[in-house]
Enzyme design. Structure first.
Site, PDB file in Angstrom:
ATOM      1  N   THR A 126      10.059  -9.101   2.251  1.00  0.00           N
ATOM      2  CA  THR A 126       9.411 -10.387   2.086  1.00  0.00           C
ATOM      3  C   THR A 126       8.399 -10.660   1.014  1.00  0.00           C
ATOM      4  OG1 THR A 126       7.839  -9.452   4.005  1.00  0.00           O
ATOM      5  CG2 THR A 126       9.259 -10.863   4.570  1.00  0.00           C
ATOM      6  N   ALA A 141       3.312   3.034  -5.186  1.00  0.00           N
ATOM      7  CA  ALA A 141       3.357   2.438  -6.265  1.00  0.00           C
ATOM      8  C   ALA A 141       2.098   1.575  -6.366  1.00  0.00           C
ATOM      9  CB  ALA A 141       4.521   1.384  -6.513  1.00  0.00           C
ATOM     10  N   GLY A 159      12.861  14.647   0.093  1.00  0.00           N
ATOM     11  CA  GLY A 159      13.606  15.434  -0.882  1.00  0.00           C
ATOM     12  C   GLY A 159      12.834  15.750  -2.004  1.00  0.00           C
ATOM     13  N   GLY A 214       0.998  -1.363   0.258  1.00  0.00           N
ATOM     14  CA  GLY A 214       0.035   0.177   0.159  1.00  0.00           C
ATOM     15  C   GLY A 214       0.844   1.262   0.028  1.00  0.00           C
ATOM     16  N   ARG A 270      24.957   9.243  -5.402  1.00  0.00           N
ATOM     17  CA  ARG A 270      25.246   8.618  -3.968  1.00  0.00           C
ATOM     18  C   ARG A 270      26.089   7.865  -3.697  1.00  0.00           C
ATOM     19  NH1 ARG A 270      18.599   8.304  -2.817  1.00  0.00           N
ATOM     20  NH2 ARG A 270      18.343  10.479  -2.528  1.00  0.00           N
TER      21      ARG A 270
END
Lengths: 663, 241
Positions: free
Chosen positions: A235, A16, A49, A13, A301
């Site tokens: 999971t 996406a 961000g 939920g 990053r």
């Protein structure tokens, strides 16, 4: 036997899953969405961000378009991504932002006239255009050519999630929270739904649908140090792996974020550096310009994280009871900016560390250290989002390897991916559900239900030797010590061996509370931890076999990106009863790429084992471009000639921008 | 100097025939910047694996972990043990929501119902063409909408509310703030009259007794009382038209 039917089933939920569910609901079909927590509490809420979309409204975004966003994404991925998917994504991202605006997401807007910003630690004045007034603004993020990250202060994910969840409620998506999918029901070829466990009363329910989508996010919690919420245990991907059919892809591609706060691991957004914040060492010295003179704190990053660790290894870290760390200084942005645009960052620093980051000088510096942040890998899918190995099973968001991030994701691109994939994959998914109505053999469903009950009962019945929390914590330590930012063959081999042993131990644990029909946290650990170990093994084993460095996967014993041998995607699957995953590979075809592999623009130069095809393909691309430009063709026509890609017409439509209209 | 903490946690499983509500006491060593999240995680891993409670973000932004801490509803992840001078901390589940087990309550169903009651989504008749430039919004107006969009649905204002305890269908401060949020948002074309239909009664804006605990306890410092007052003025004016 409790069987619930709907046309479509979505597991997860977050942004996406919810966005995809809306797409199904809009197609007139029934859709059930299962979530482990109330949907508005999903980890998507933690996005601070922003999301990248090439609107080109702000002065620093002027001239931006899909081509630049695509190029940044491919470079950012260290050429590990699927370029067609990156194209689909870049084309749809502006539409996603605009759709969310129409749904009431209160994006920060452009104010015409001059304003002061901090660029490269210097106060600078920029002037916003009159014609951009009132349009959606964007801030700077690492690894991008333009200021492209649309934002709402530092609560972007929260606002987006609420906007999308509210829209899902409006469209009557049937949301069932505290419901955990624990097994995928399938007949060896086709996915029929899932067995889920109600976390409030322990009941097992079969949710059966024409199509099933997994959108359960990442697996950061297999690491000791992570920015991820406690529910990000991987999971969802693990139950796909346990079908023995679905492949997980590029699991070794794990991103570490440069600036979580120490020791809690709560993220301080990349927006801190995007807005002009800088990194300092034990002497208060700004060290990043020495390593990355061009992009400094705003290299991608993986690069910044490695440079930070490199600097700490040189003895420049700050000693603390939690190990060495560095400092993040945002006080140079000024109190007013911090209190408006980085309010949650300030709140986190104050609450969890007793620091006000708006205070000037060392008093306001926040202790930071790179930690696990994002999983580029996940359930391998086609560009439509469907698994290649199990019909009717779709995946999207962080749980999927769709694969637009390759081996490193740019900041602002994951949040964008959630909604963009939710739209594109959600639409393909809705089509699939509409066109694939089969009569379901309830005997199969019954079988899965009773097997699951037996499995859970066997966990509580067993008087095993091991403690599940000890196993879990040991796994997290191994992953952090040996499968993190810097990797070696030796360390990875030890990690795989020890994780395999832990996986065997996890089959023999003792659960003290024997009740099956209520919330039973220890039982939940007992069935989740073996799944987490499977995911951890996929990561560690994939990393051991990949003898090169690409994006976030960095091998000290193989420091070069090896385009000659490793232009390939890792595919991992699990054969029931075995204790290690099996690995195969799928080639990335350089000759079909719009952007053949080259230097990324940051990190060390000359660190590539080149593939001769790169040069060959680049010559082809250059020739096509030169010829078509001479003929006066548009950038869209040239793009199509270089690398055609499929996308639903409603998303492929050109994007309008101020000043250039649809050009 | 570390000290010993005494955590008293409420335990009860309403689904069990034999379970009775009671407190269990746990003792642990305090560490610097220790939060209730850290305490409860340690308790579950080392002392009582069966203790039920909820955390998701553990960073004060998702609203999962609201519970009664020494009688006051708070986010457990953001509550520091050092703020309790005698080191004794009593944890209970929030009232006003359906109890699941121990410290865990069902906020999800309550909030979904609230969202449906106030129709918590943008209402307008337009089809937006998402290929086109977005609607312009004044920057200050967008910022003001954001200020009201910051509610994390933790339920603390609901659990703090005396009206809610007396009047089970009361929509509470969070529901009223949501109406103010959409009334303020230029994308939403609903009129004051439309909002009157949704919350213009004693289960809505006229039920509030202005005791202010919602605003006192709100972990996001939202302007709950001023927005309830604003909605009430708007709806009263509507009624008197």
């Amino acid at each position: 036997m409790n069987i619930q039917y709907s046309d479509a089933l979505v597991i997860g939920g977050g942004l996406a899953g919810l966005r995809a569910a809306i797409e199904v609901a809009k197609s007139g079909q029934s859709v059930t969405l299962l979530s482990i927590c109330p949907v508005k509490r999903s980890h998507s809420a933690a996005v601070q961000g922003g999301m990248q979309a090439s609107l080109g409204n702000g002065a620093k975004g002027e001239g931006d378009n899909e081509d630049l966003h695509f190029a940044d994404t491919v470079k950012g991925s260290d050429w590990g991504c699927d370029q067609e998917v990156a194209r689909m994504f870049a084309q749809t991202a502006p539409k996603a932002v605009r759709e969310l605006a129409a749904w009431g997401v209160p994006w920060t807007r452009v104010k015409k006239g001059e304003r002061t910003v901090v660029i490269n630690a210097q106060k600078t004045t920029i002037k916003e255009r009159d014609e951009a007034h009132g349009l959606i603004n964007a801030r700077d993020f690492g690894g991008t050519k333009k200021w492209r990250t649309c934002f709402i202060a530092d609560a972007t994910g929260h606002c987006m999630l609420y906007g999308v969840a509210n829209e899902a409620i409006k469209h009557q998506v049937k949301i069932i929270d505290r419901m955990e999918a624990v097994r995928i029901i399938h007949d060896g070829k086709k996915c029929l739904g899932v067995i889920a466990r109600d976390l409030t009363n322990g009941q097992l329910i079969a949710y059966v649908a024409r199509g099933t989508m997994i959108a359960t996010g990442g697996y950061g919690r297999i690491y000791k140090q992570t920015t991820n919420a406690v529910i990000c245990e991987g999971t969802g991907a693990a139950i796909a792996l346990e079908t023995g059919l679905c492949r997980l892809s590029n699991m070794e591609a794990v991103q570490f974020h440069p600036t979580p706060i120490v020791p809690s691991g709560i993220l301080l957004t990349e927006g801190c550096r995007g807005d002009g914040g800088i990194l300092r060492d034990v002497d208060g010295y700004r060290f990043m310009p020495d390593y990355e003179p061009e992009k400094k704190e705003l290299a991608s990053r993986d690069v910044v994280s490695r440079r930070m660790m490199e600097h700490i290894r040189k003895g420049k870290g700050v000693k603390s009871p939690y190990g060495d760390h560095l400092w993040l200084d945002i006080s140079i942005l000024g109190r007013a900016h911090v209190e408006k645009n980085l309010r949650d960052v300030q709140d986190i620093c104050k609450t969890f560390n007793g620091i006000d980051p708006a205070d000037e000088g060392p008093k306001g510096w926040a202790p930071v250290l790179p930690m696990q942040h994002y999983s580029m890998g996940g359930i391998r899918t086609k560009p439509t989002g469907e698994s290649q190995w199990l019909d009717g099973l779709f995946a999207c968001g962080e749980a999927a390897c769709w694969d637009m991030h390759g081996f490193n994701r740019l900041g602002g691109n994951s949040c964008a991916e959630t909604v963009v994939a939710g739209m594109i994959v959600g639409d393909y998914f809705a089509d699939y559900c509409k066109n694939n109505g089969e009569i379901i053999d309830t005997n199969i469903v019954k079988d899965f239900l009773s097997k699951e009950y037996q499995y859970l009962k066997s966990l509580t019945d067993k008087e095993g030797k091991h403690n599940v929390f000890e196993i879990k914590n040991r796994m997290k330590e191994i992953m952090w010590d040996k499968v993190a930012i810097f990797r070696t063959g030796e360390g990875l081999k030890e990690a795989v061996d020890e994780l395999e042993k832990l996986y065997k131990d996890a089959q023999d644990v003792k659960v003290h509370c024997k009740e099956l029909d209520c919330a039973n946290p220890e039982l939940e650990e007992a069935y989740r931890v073996p799944r987490m170990l499977k995911i951890a093994l996929c990561v560690a084993y994939g990393a051991l076999l990949r003898t090169e460095s690409r994006g976030a996967h960095y091998r000290e014993d193989y420091p070069k990106r090896d385009d000659l041998n490793w232009m390939k995607r890792t595919l991992t699957y699990w054969v029931e009863g075995e204790t290690l995953p099996r690995v195969e590979y799928a080639d990335l075809d350089i000759m079909k790429m719009e952007m053949p592999p080259a230097f990324r623009g940051y990190g060390a130069k000359g660190n590539i084992i080149e593939n001769p095809l790169s040069e060959k393909r680049q010559a082809e691309v250059d020739a096509i471009r030169e010829k078509m430009e001479a003929e006066g063709k548009s950038r869209h026509e040239i793009q199509h000639a270089l690398m055609p890609y499929e996308l639903q017409p409603k998303y492929k439509a050109l994007n309008q921008r101020i000043g250039v209209d649809y050009e | 100097m570390s000290r010993k903490l005494t955590i008293k946690a409420f335990k009860y499983n309403p689904l069990s025939k034999i379970s009775k509500p009671h407190f269990v006491t746990y003792e642990l060593e305090e560490t610097p910047f220790m939060t209730i999240f850290v305490c409860l995680t340690q308790i579950r891993e080392k002392m009582d694996a069966d203790l039920s409670f909820d955390f998701v973000c553990r960073a004060g932004i998702c609203g999962s972990c609201a519970m009664m801490i020494n009688g006051v509803p708070k986010l457990a992840c953001k509550t520091l043990t050092k703020d309790y001078p005698d080191g004794v901390i009593e944890l209970m589940p929030m009232p006003a929501f359906r109890h699941i087990k121990d410290l865990s309550v069902n906020t999800g169903e309550w909030f979904e119902d609230m969202c449906k009651r106030v129709e918590s989504w943008v209402h307008n008749e337009k089809e937006t063409d998402i290929s086109k430039i977005e609607e312009r919004i004044e920057p200050e107006v967008a910022d003001e909408t954001f200020e009201l969009d910051r509610c994390i649905e933790c339920g603390i204002c609901v659990a703090s509310c005396a009206t809610k305890l007396m009047r089970p269908n009361f929509i509470a401060a969070t529901g009223l703030l949501r109406t103010a949020r959409y009334l303020q948002d230029p994308h939403d074309h609903r009129s004051v009259e439309d909002f009157y239909e949704l919350v213009g009664d004693d289960d809505g804006v006229f039920g509030c007794m202005s005791l202010l605990a919602c605003e006192d306890n709100c972990p996001k410092n939202l302007p709950l009382q001023s927005k309830i007052a604003y909605m009430r003025r708007q709806l009263v004016a509507q009624k008197n038209k």
